[in-house]
Write a protein that holds these residues in place. Structure first.
Motif, PDB file in Angstrom:
ATOM      1  N   UNK A 271      43.751  47.842  40.795  1.00 18.09           N
ATOM      2  CA  UNK A 271      45.007  47.487  40.141  1.00 18.09           C
ATOM      3  C   UNK A 271      45.645  46.263  40.768  1.00 18.09           C
ATOM      4  N   UNK A 272      45.610  46.214  42.100  1.00 19.77           N
ATOM      5  CA  UNK A 272      46.159  45.049  42.792  1.00 19.77           C
ATOM      6  C   UNK A 272      45.388  43.781  42.422  1.00 19.77           C
ATOM      7  N   UNK A 273      44.055  43.871  42.393  1.00 17.95           N
ATOM      8  CA  UNK A 273      43.247  42.702  42.053  1.00 17.95           C
ATOM      9  C   UNK A 273      43.453  42.286  40.597  1.00 17.95           C
ATOM     10  N   UNK A 274      43.631  43.258  39.714  1.00 18.81           N
ATOM     11  CA  UNK A 274      43.880  42.938  38.306  1.00 18.81           C
ATOM     12  C   UNK A 274      45.188  42.147  38.150  1.00 18.81           C
ATOM     13  N   UNK A 275      46.237  42.625  38.824  1.00 15.68           N
ATOM     14  CA  UNK A 275      47.523  41.920  38.758  1.00 15.68           C
ATOM     15  C   UNK A 275      47.393  40.530  39.372  1.00 15.68           C
ATOM     16  N   UNK A 276      46.654  40.456  40.501  1.00 13.26           N
ATOM     17  CA  UNK A 276      46.475  39.163  41.180  1.00 13.26           C
ATOM     18  C   UNK A 276      45.744  38.172  40.276  1.00 13.26           C
ATOM     19  N   UNK A 277      44.798  38.682  39.492  1.00 14.17           N
ATOM     20  CA  UNK A 277      44.036  37.814  38.598  1.00 14.17           C
ATOM     21  C   UNK A 277      44.855  37.410  37.374  1.00 14.17           C
ATOM     22  N   UNK A 278      45.537  38.359  36.733  1.00 15.81           N
ATOM     23  CA  UNK A 278      46.258  38.090  35.495  1.00 15.81           C
ATOM     24  C   UNK A 278      47.569  37.341  35.764  1.00 15.81           C
ATOM     25  N   UNK A 279      48.313  37.820  36.737  1.00 19.95           N
ATOM     26  CA  UNK A 279      49.643  37.251  36.951  1.00 19.95           C
ATOM     27  C   UNK A 279      49.601  35.925  37.697  1.00 19.95           C
ATOM     28  N   UNK A 280      48.656  35.817  38.668  1.00 22.03           N
ATOM     29  CA  UNK A 280      48.659  34.611  39.514  1.00 22.03           C
ATOM     30  C   UNK A 280      47.434  33.730  39.311  1.00 22.03           C
ATOM     31  N   UNK A 281      46.467  34.201  38.533  1.00 22.25           N
ATOM     32  CA  UNK A 281      45.310  33.383  38.217  1.00 22.25           C
ATOM     33  C   UNK A 281      44.368  33.165  39.367  1.00 22.25           C
ATOM     34  N   UNK A 282      44.407  33.998  40.386  1.00 18.28           N
ATOM     35  CA  UNK A 282      43.531  33.832  41.545  1.00 18.28           C
ATOM     36  C   UNK A 282      42.128  34.325  41.225  1.00 18.28           C
TER      37      UNK A 282
END
Length: 335
Positions: A271-282
């Motif tokens: 979940x943390x990685x999903x948010x990091x990818x979607x919200x911050x584009x990392x």
């Protein structure tokens, strides 16, 4: 009332011709078998009720069996000698003797002359007076080596008592006396004879288990079958006992709890990685955390599946739990 408890209660009320059955597993004790039987006969002389002695030869490779059979015709001695097909271990030999016992009470002791048979009558009386189902001997003045036997035993007793909740000074003493109706409800497995009080506590309240100081003699004949390696086996057996006491009938709870914990951690990581990818584009494709999350997810699935399979096996086991953990070659009695 469950059927097994009804049967146990009926067995307790049913009069028995034999008051006490003495069960002694022996393995390569050719030097001590004669003096052992002699001491038992002296200790039980004048006992008001009938008693029997059951010797279980656990696949001895010396003259133990032959010397035990030479006592079959001794007048006044109700002796049975059970020959196992091979060496199955002390626990299986003890189980064989308990299964063959017909007494209302069952006493077990070692065959190396370190336990004193004269304690048996006092223990039987104490068991009745204190209204116990199991009375365990306490070798308070133990005649063994300090570093190889005493210190490992002290540590093991403290650890076993803390984990199982049955507080005793001496779990390892083979001199014990039981009500037959209780111990016959317990199936001994592996090398679990050291944990008999813990197994019995799964059948009756721990308040019905007590201990009593008994005599302990130094070993003068034969050689000890134990070494320092026994300490490590005790630790492994203790883990098994802990599992069986808490999860024997519900192993799915054990594996499922670990699986759910792993799944929860995996969900947080992913979940943390999903948010990091979607919200911050990392970029998360090469991050070790992604691999850890997926591995925990797979482990969670495997553990939960293992729990379900363990539940199925446990139910099958409890329906078909009649196979003994030993094989009797033959049993010798008078005549």
């Amino acid at each position: 009332m469950p059927e097994n408890l009804q049967n146990a209660a009926a067995a307790e009320l049913k009069p028995s011709a034999i008051e006490i059955s003495l069960v002694v597993p022996v393995f390569n004790e050719q030097e001590s078998i004669g003096p052992l039987i002699e001491r038992i006969c002296e200790a039980m002389e004048g006992f008001a009720r009938p008693w029997e002695l059951i010797l279980v030869d656990d696949g001895s490779t010396d003259a133990t069996l032959m010397k035990a059979r030479s006592w079959l015709e001794r007048p006044g001695l109700n002796l049975a000698v059970i020959e196992l097909q091979r060496n199955f271990g002390q626990t299986a030999a003890m189980q064989a003797g308990i299964d063959a016992a017909s007494g209302r009470l069952i006493a077990t002791l070692d065959g190396d002359l370190q336990n004193d048979p004269r304690d048996i009558r006092a223990m039987a009386q104490a068991l009745e007076e204190r209204e116990l189902d199991l009375l365990v001997g306490w070798r308070k003045n133990r005649k063994d080596g300090l570093f190889l036997r005493k210190i490992p035993s002290w540590c093991a007793n403290a650890l076993i008592g803390r984990i199982t909740g049955v507080r005793l000074h001496d779990y390892g003493c083979s001199l014990k006396i039981y009500r037959a109706s209780i111990i016959k409800q317990v199936k001994l497995m592996g090398e679990m004879h050291r944990f008999i009080p813990a197994w019995v506590a799964g059948v009756v309240p721990s308040s019905r288990i007590g201990e009593m100081v008994v005599t302990h003699h130094p070993r003068t004949l034969g050689t000890s079958k134990y070494g320092i390696s026994r300490t490590f086996r005790v630790i492994l057996d203790l883990l098994s006992v802990l599992f069986f006491m808490r999860y024997q009938a519900r192993p799915g709870h054990f594996f499922g709890s670990i699986g759910l914990a792993a799944g929860a951690i995996s969900a947080l990581i992913l979940g943390y990685l999903f948010i990091d990818k979607i919200a911050f584009g990392n970029d998360i494709g090469t991050r070790p955390l992604l691999l850890i999350g997926f591995m925990l997810f797979l482990a969670s699935i495997q553990l939960i599946t293992t729990g379900i399979l363990a539940e199925m096996l446990a139910r099958t086991y409890f329906r078909n739990d009649d196979t003994p953990n030993y094989v009797v070659r033959q049993t010798f009695r008078r005549g």
